[in-house]
Write an enzyme that holds these catalytic residues in place. Sequence first.
Site, PDB file in Angstrom:
ATOM      1  N   TYR A 155      39.375  32.631  40.823  1.00  0.00           N
ATOM      2  CA  TYR A 155      39.484  32.070  39.699  1.00  0.00           C
ATOM      3  C   TYR A 155      38.687  30.660  39.556  1.00  0.00           C
ATOM      4  O   TYR A 155      38.536  29.917  40.506  1.00  0.00           O
ATOM      5  CB  TYR A 155      40.919  31.507  39.357  1.00  0.00           C
ATOM      6  N   TYR A 196      42.439  39.731  45.435  1.00  0.00           N
ATOM      7  CA  TYR A 196      42.504  38.458  46.050  1.00  0.00           C
ATOM      8  C   TYR A 196      43.397  38.209  46.984  1.00  0.00           C
ATOM      9  O   TYR A 196      44.658  38.884  46.684  1.00  0.00           O
ATOM     10  CB  TYR A 196      42.228  37.116  45.088  1.00  0.00           C
ATOM     11  N   ARG A 252      46.524  40.863  46.250  1.00  0.00           N
ATOM     12  CA  ARG A 252      47.147  41.178  44.884  1.00  0.00           C
ATOM     13  C   ARG A 252      45.866  42.087  44.176  1.00  0.00           C
ATOM     14  O   ARG A 252      44.789  42.048  44.423  1.00  0.00           O
ATOM     15  CB  ARG A 252      46.987  39.922  43.966  1.00  0.00           C
ATOM     16  N   HIS A 276      43.772  42.630  38.408  1.00  0.00           N
ATOM     17  CA  HIS A 276      44.707  42.569  37.302  1.00  0.00           C
ATOM     18  C   HIS A 276      44.338  41.361  36.017  1.00  0.00           C
ATOM     19  O   HIS A 276      43.203  40.774  36.636  1.00  0.00           O
ATOM     20  CB  HIS A 276      46.105  42.218  37.613  1.00  0.00           C
ATOM     21  N   HIS A 323      45.361  38.709  33.253  1.00  0.00           N
ATOM     22  CA  HIS A 323      46.686  37.991  32.778  1.00  0.00           C
ATOM     23  C   HIS A 323      46.466  37.976  31.112  1.00  0.00           C
ATOM     24  O   HIS A 323      45.445  37.800  30.522  1.00  0.00           O
ATOM     25  CB  HIS A 323      46.832  36.692  33.189  1.00  0.00           C
TER      26      HIS A 323
END
Length: 255
Positions: free
Chosen positions: A124, A163, A173, A176, A178
């Site tokens: 991110y 990640y 994870r 995906h 959000h």
Amino acid sequence: MALTQSDIDGELARVRESYDKARAEGAPAADHPPRDFPPYRSSVLRHPKQPLVAVHGDPETVELHTPVFGHTDITAIDNDLTVQHQGEPLGERITVSGRLLDSRGRPVHGQLIELWQANASGRYAHLRDQHPAPLDPNFTGVGRTLTGDDGSYHFTTIKPGAYPWRNHENAWRPAHLHFSVFGAAFTQRLVTQMYFPGDPLFAYDPILQSVTEPAARERLVATYDHALSRPEWSLGYRWDIVLDGPSATWIEEGR
């Protein structure tokens, strides 16, 4: 001693066994997980333990302190995360489209939908993300759009990478996106996640597995739609968001 994936797998298996037993005895389907789901370690430490506090006075006071991606009106490129910088971002371009629906399947139009995500390397663009994967100077990972008259929304972006997240040893994870959906005010914000079909990490992820009802969990996974794919440009995925009712999309805040 470090918590291992095997430990988490055992906890998840016991949760599923308990849930299946309850369902067999007549308990209703649990489409939304408990806020203190033990295999998801941090939820035990930070889930709300008191009732929500009513906010009195001018509701705009609350909205001034609520997250929002951007301080201007939505522009023509806000829903295309691949053209927001001078250069092109790295990774596999994807198109994500669907409809925002109410509990009766009716389209919900004119609603703000926000998207945020990791880049193709699974990182991110955020100071707290210290995962040693490269940042992409041409990819910020945030976008927004308004639903059309038929409840439709559309994003063009980069498929995110998996990640690590330190819930336990070797915790990863699945890829995906959000999503947040707004009603008439920011105080009506709902937050959820969309996953990609066939990801081998599904079975190992306590966040996704906290949705113990299989049908509800499957509704979080998008469908590959070749008709949405753009020739020589991007692959297409379709994912509808249902706000309430028996087919509702899981919302992170719970019900």
